[in-house]
Design a protein around this motif. Structure first.
Motif, PDB file in Angstrom:
ATOM      1  N   TYR A  65       0.844  -1.183   0.000  1.00 39.84           N
ATOM      2  CA  TYR A  65       0.000   0.000   0.000  1.00 39.84           C
ATOM      3  C   TYR A  65       0.887   1.244   0.000  1.00 39.84           C
ATOM      4  O   TYR A  65       1.936   1.281   0.645  1.00 39.84           O
ATOM      5  CB  TYR A  65      -0.877   0.054   1.255  1.00 39.84           C
ATOM      6  N   GLN A  66       0.429   2.262  -0.706  1.00 38.66           N
ATOM      7  CA  GLN A  66       1.187   3.510  -0.787  1.00 38.66           C
ATOM      8  C   GLN A  66       0.478   4.612  -0.008  1.00 38.66           C
ATOM      9  O   GLN A  66      -0.696   4.487   0.348  1.00 38.66           O
ATOM     10  CB  GLN A  66       1.358   3.926  -2.252  1.00 38.66           C
ATOM     11  N   SER A  67       1.181   5.695   0.230  1.00 42.27           N
ATOM     12  CA  SER A  67       0.618   6.830   0.948  1.00 42.27           C
ATOM     13  C   SER A  67      -0.586   7.402   0.201  1.00 42.27           C
ATOM     14  O   SER A  67      -0.603   7.469  -1.032  1.00 42.27           O
ATOM     15  CB  SER A  67       1.676   7.929   1.113  1.00 42.27           C
ATOM     16  N   TYR A  68      -1.597   7.823   0.974  1.00 39.41           N
ATOM     17  CA  TYR A  68      -2.749   8.473   0.362  1.00 39.41           C
ATOM     18  C   TYR A  68      -2.358   9.763  -0.350  1.00 39.41           C
ATOM     19  O   TYR A  68      -3.052  10.214  -1.266  1.00 39.41           O
ATOM     20  CB  TYR A  68      -3.790   8.796   1.445  1.00 39.41           C
ATOM     21  N   GLN A  69      -1.273  10.373   0.074  1.00 39.19           N
ATOM     22  CA  GLN A  69      -0.819  11.637  -0.507  1.00 39.19           C
ATOM     23  C   GLN A  69       0.261  11.456  -1.562  1.00 39.19           C
ATOM     24  O   GLN A  69       0.805  12.434  -2.051  1.00 39.19           O
ATOM     25  CB  GLN A  69      -0.331  12.563   0.607  1.00 39.19           C
ATOM     26  N   GLY A  70       0.548  10.219  -1.917  1.00 38.71           N
ATOM     27  CA  GLY A  70       1.510   9.956  -2.975  1.00 38.71           C
ATOM     28  C   GLY A  70       2.947  10.037  -2.494  1.00 38.71           C
ATOM     29  O   GLY A  70       3.244  10.531  -1.410  1.00 38.71           O
ATOM     30  N   LEU A  71       3.852   9.537  -3.324  1.00 39.99           N
ATOM     31  CA  LEU A  71       5.275   9.601  -3.014  1.00 39.99           C
ATOM     32  C   LEU A  71       5.734  11.059  -2.956  1.00 39.99           C
ATOM     33  O   LEU A  71       5.299  11.876  -3.780  1.00 39.99           O
ATOM     34  CB  LEU A  71       6.087   8.875  -4.087  1.00 39.99           C
ATOM     35  N   PRO A  72       6.622  11.406  -2.024  1.00 43.29           N
ATOM     36  CA  PRO A  72       7.138  12.778  -1.982  1.00 43.29           C
ATOM     37  C   PRO A  72       7.755  13.209  -3.305  1.00 43.29           C
ATOM     38  O   PRO A  72       7.580  14.356  -3.735  1.00 43.29           O
ATOM     39  CB  PRO A  72       8.186  12.719  -0.863  1.00 43.29           C
ATOM     40  N   SER A 268      -6.730   3.222  -1.334  1.00 44.42           N
ATOM     41  CA  SER A 268      -5.608   2.904  -0.442  1.00 44.42           C
ATOM     42  C   SER A 268      -4.272   3.301  -1.058  1.00 44.42           C
ATOM     43  O   SER A 268      -3.258   2.638  -0.876  1.00 44.42           O
ATOM     44  CB  SER A 268      -5.616   1.404  -0.120  1.00 44.42           C
ATOM     45  N   GLY A 269      -4.280   4.386  -1.807  1.00 43.01           N
ATOM     46  CA  GLY A 269      -3.052   4.906  -2.389  1.00 43.01           C
ATOM     47  C   GLY A 269      -2.818   4.416  -3.809  1.00 43.01           C
ATOM     48  O   GLY A 269      -3.260   3.336  -4.207  1.00 43.01           O
ATOM     49  N   MET A 270      -2.120   5.249  -4.592  1.00 41.28           N
ATOM     50  CA  MET A 270      -1.827   4.941  -5.990  1.00 41.28           C
ATOM     51  C   MET A 270      -0.660   3.951  -6.097  1.00 41.28           C
ATOM     52  O   MET A 270       0.326   4.064  -5.372  1.00 41.28           O
ATOM     53  CB  MET A 270      -1.484   6.243  -6.726  1.00 41.28           C
ATOM     54  N   PHE A 271      -0.767   3.009  -7.013  1.00 43.10           N
ATOM     55  CA  PHE A 271       0.274   2.005  -7.211  1.00 43.10           C
ATOM     56  C   PHE A 271       1.635   2.663  -7.425  1.00 43.10           C
ATOM     57  O   PHE A 271       1.772   3.625  -8.187  1.00 43.10           O
ATOM     58  CB  PHE A 271      -0.089   1.110  -8.400  1.00 43.10           C
TER      59      PHE A 271
END
Length: 380
Positions: A65-72, A268-271
């Protein structure tokens, strides 16, 4: 007896979902259908983008699962893109929210800001999802008319005559779909002033600004825009990544925090790999856009030929991936669409599905190879 939610009585199945079943059935029966109704890019994404997603698949944590706010680094790439392409400075930590397509954002924004009984200003003609989502939320659409005589820009004198007491949101969409009209600097300034005066959040849906458009604009270029405006953007059209579902919402950090509350309940976050590919796309040079435009320009010229055969009028300076064509007097949008479909095996979109102001128009997509457009021309 099972009953369904009352909200479903406010909407119908999306036109293209229903009509394309008919188009596919005709094709399955052996009819040589040429589909120029949908704005789904047929060209390939950049090779460097495809390589980025491929290389990412074996990286540690890629399939979690990735962050809801996307990768920094994804948010940083969006911020750099806005700075380099629009000359707009945005904080990657608080003023950017990645989305799984901007269509998702329309629902998120509406859920975050609207209560039952609130009103929403919606362009006519305009993207049908604005009104559908408004109805599903239990709010009320208030349509404002756009017309060719005013370059498809809002008429602020008419807007000021409306009862704006319960209006919470105003949807705008420049470059405009379906007409291809550009967003004018003066229009953006008036919109920001209008929103501040009446406490209405202005949301610009901006996925077409790099297609056949030499001067991409963002409403956030206007001084003070972040106080009252949000902007949706997408990689679907500009980078031929429609199926990837990569969008972003840019603007006021306070607004985005509220939208995030909705988003965290719905995905649950973008792949990871898609984000890596998106980063590479956002780093491309301007030559990518100019090369795409060369292809679209050739297709556009051929569509103009087809529109001439049908005795339609159109704007040769319009932007985006469509040609918006006015039919000869007396011809209806859906009547023309069915005539072309059943008699010429050509599918185009009726202007009426975009609102009452679209009646008497049809919309051609540029997302179709030149060979097929030429074939359509020969059928006449």
């Amino acid at each position: 007896m099972i009953t369904f939610a009352n909200r479903l009585q406010t909407v119908q199945e999306y036109y293209f979902s229903k009509k394309l079943r008919e188009v596919r059935q005709l094709a399955a029966e052996g009819n040589p259908i040429i589909n120029m109704g949908i704005g789904s890019p047929d060209l390939q994404p950049p090779k460097s983008v495809l390589k980025a997603i491929q290389d990412s698949l074996t990286e540690t944590g890629a399939h979690k699962y990735q962050s809801y706010q996307g990768l920094p680094e994804f948010r940083n790439a969006i911020a750099n893109f806005y700075k380099n392409k629009y000359n707009v400075a945005v904080n990657p930590d608080s003023e950017i929210l990645p989305l799984m397509g901007s269509k998702e954002g329309i629902m998120h924004i509406s859920l975050a800001f609207l209560n039952e009984g609130d009103k929403v200003l919606i362009p006519n003609p305009g993207y049908p999802t604005y009104s559908s989502v408004t109805n599903l939320i239990g709010a009320s659409p208030v349509f404002y008319n756009l017309d060719a005589g005013n370059e498809w820009q809002p008429n602020f004198e008419e807007l000021e005559k409306l009862d704006l007491s319960n209006v919470k949101l105003m949807w705008i969409n420049y470059p405009h779909m379906p007409t291809g009209a550009r967003g004018l600097e003066e229009t953006y300034k008036k919109l920001i002033a209008f929103g501040k005066k009446h406490h209405i959040i202005i949301v610009n849906d901006n996925p077409y600004s790099f297609i056949l458009n030499e001067k991409p604009r963002s409403i956030l270029q206007v001084e003070g825009a972040k106080d009252i405006a949000l902007e949706l953007n997408s990689l679907s059209k500009s980078f031929n990544m429609a199926g990837w579902r990569v969008g972003k919402l840019i603007g006021n950090s306070t607004f985005l925090k509220e939208v995030l509350k909705v988003k965290t309940q719905m995905d649950s976050g973008m792949f990871y790999g898609i984000q890596k590919g998106a980063i590479k796309a956002l780093e491309l040079e301007n030559s990518w856009f100019s090369d795409q435009d060369k292809i679209y320009r050739k297709r556009q010229q051929l569509i103009f030929e087809l529109a001439d055969i049908l005795e339609c009028n159109y704007d040769k300076n319009a932007t985006g991936m469509f040609v918006w064509a006015k039919l000869p007097n007396g011809k209806s949008s859906e009547g023309m669409v069915d005539d072309l479909l059943y008699n010429k095996n050509i599918f185009v979109a009726p202007g009426s599905i975009f609102g009452s102001q679209g009646e008497g128009y049809i919309r051609f997509s540029l997302c179709i190879p030149e060979t097929q457009i030429k074939e359509a021309i020969t059928r006449f």
